[in-house]
Design an enzyme around this catalytic site. Structure first.
Site, mmCIF file in Angstrom:
data_model
loop_
_atom_site.group_PDB
_atom_site.id
_atom_site.type_symbol
_atom_site.label_atom_id
_atom_site.label_comp_id
_atom_site.label_asym_id
_atom_site.label_seq_id
_atom_site.Cartn_x
_atom_site.Cartn_y
_atom_site.Cartn_z
ATOM 1 N N LEU A 13 0.837 -1.194 0.000
ATOM 2 C CA LEU A 13 0.000 0.000 0.000
ATOM 3 C C LEU A 13 0.874 1.247 0.000
ATOM 4 O O LEU A 13 1.810 1.354 0.786
ATOM 5 C CB LEU A 13 -0.897 0.006 1.241
ATOM 6 N N GLY A 107 7.212 -8.660 14.046
ATOM 7 C CA GLY A 107 7.041 -8.098 12.719
ATOM 8 C C GLY A 107 6.661 -6.629 12.767
ATOM 9 O O GLY A 107 5.933 -6.190 13.661
ATOM 10 N N ALA A 108 7.150 -5.874 11.791
ATOM 11 C CA ALA A 108 6.845 -4.446 11.735
ATOM 12 C C ALA A 108 5.350 -4.204 11.689
ATOM 13 O O ALA A 108 4.832 -3.290 12.344
ATOM 14 C CB ALA A 108 7.521 -3.827 10.505
ATOM 15 N N ASP A 109 4.630 -5.029 10.930
ATOM 16 C CA ASP A 109 3.185 -4.833 10.799
ATOM 17 C C ASP A 109 2.469 -5.018 12.130
ATOM 18 O O ASP A 109 1.527 -4.283 12.458
ATOM 19 C CB ASP A 109 2.613 -5.776 9.743
ATOM 20 N N ARG A 110 2.922 -5.959 12.921
ATOM 21 C CA ARG A 110 2.273 -6.227 14.209
ATOM 22 C C ARG A 110 2.494 -5.074 15.186
ATOM 23 O O ARG A 110 1.583 -4.702 15.941
ATOM 24 C CB ARG A 110 2.792 -7.541 14.784
#
EC number: 2.7.1.33
Length: 257
Positions: A13, A107-110
């Site tokens: 994104l 994780g970066a997203d978490r």
């Protein structure tokens, strides 16, 4: 203006924030071989259609779960936006406690989701992110990341059925009207969809029992909308949770600069 790049295993994104609101968002298939130059050509065309340009940005933040792509995304920012990017997991200060055995493995997203959820909802929380993998993360009342569960994503589960079983076709995921299918496609859709709902409800119940405290459940991610109305176990559906977290991280780091 700020360019936020949020890269998952399946999609990437690109979102533009003008200082007050998100004014544009685009998605591309994640491709770790795509160069900074290729990203720039693709992005410049979309920006032009929106009346924007690569040179209009004064900031860039990157969150990626694909380590081999970060080099090219960083070069996109440096070479074409002419700004040094803030990269989650590298040079970004998050401002939250990470209470797991190996913080570097989170994780970066978490972590971004933890921040995006904490500033929007009263904790403690369970944050479900449904993508290539589905994660269930526990966020403490003070915003601390306390670990969670990683399970295969619903699309991965359906694809595994088709790949591993010779006679099972590739099937689109949708919500079946009933649990018992009367043909192969219906049976597969029911098994994956309702099986996934059972996984969500079961893990939420087990996490709540283990924590022994009230937890608000927030769902986000590319396929979270599939589950809307299918289970009462999820309290909130929030498609903008991740980019909200990225914006908050950007603001925190700008305040310290």
């Amino acid at each position: 203006m700020l360019l936020a790049i949020e890269q998952g295993n399946t999609n990437t994104l690109f979102a533009v924030h003008d200082g007050e609101r998100w004014i544009a968002q685009w998605r591309a298939a994640t491709d770790s071989t795509r160069t900074a130059d290729e990203y720039a050509v693709w992005l410049s065309q979309l920006l032009s259609m929106a009346g924007l340009a690569l040179g209009a940005f004064d900031g860039c933040i990157i969150s990626s779960v694909v380590p081999q792509s970060i080099f090219n995304l960083r070069n996109l920012s440096r070479r074409y936006l002419h700004v040094e990017p803030l990269v989650i997991g590298e040079n970004a200060e998050l401002g939250i406690p990470i209470r797991i055995d190996k913080p570097s493995e989170a994780g970066a997203d978490r972590l971004v989701n933890a921040i995006g959820a904490h500033i929007a909802y009263p904790g403690p929380l369970i944050v479900i992110d449904s993508g290539t993998a589905t994660t269930f993360d526990v966020i403490a009342a003070d915003g601390g990341f306390e670990g969670g569960v990683i399970a295969p994503g619903i699309n991965l589960s359906m694809e595994a059925l088709h790949t591993a079983a010779a006679k099972l076709p590739r099937v689109a995921i949708q919500k079946p009207q009933k649990v018992v299918g009367t043909d192969t496609v219906g049976a597969m859709q029911a098994g994956v969809f309702w099986g996934y709902i059972a996984l969500i409800e079961g893990l939420i119940a087990r996490i709540k029992a283990e924590r022994d405290e009230p937890l608000t459940v927030v769902a986000t991610g590319g396929v979270a909308s599939l589950f809307h109305g299918a289970t009462a176990a999820i309290d909130k559906f929030d498609p903008d949770l991740t980019i909200r977290g990225m914006l908050e991280i950007w603001r925190r780091n700008q305040a310290k600069a």
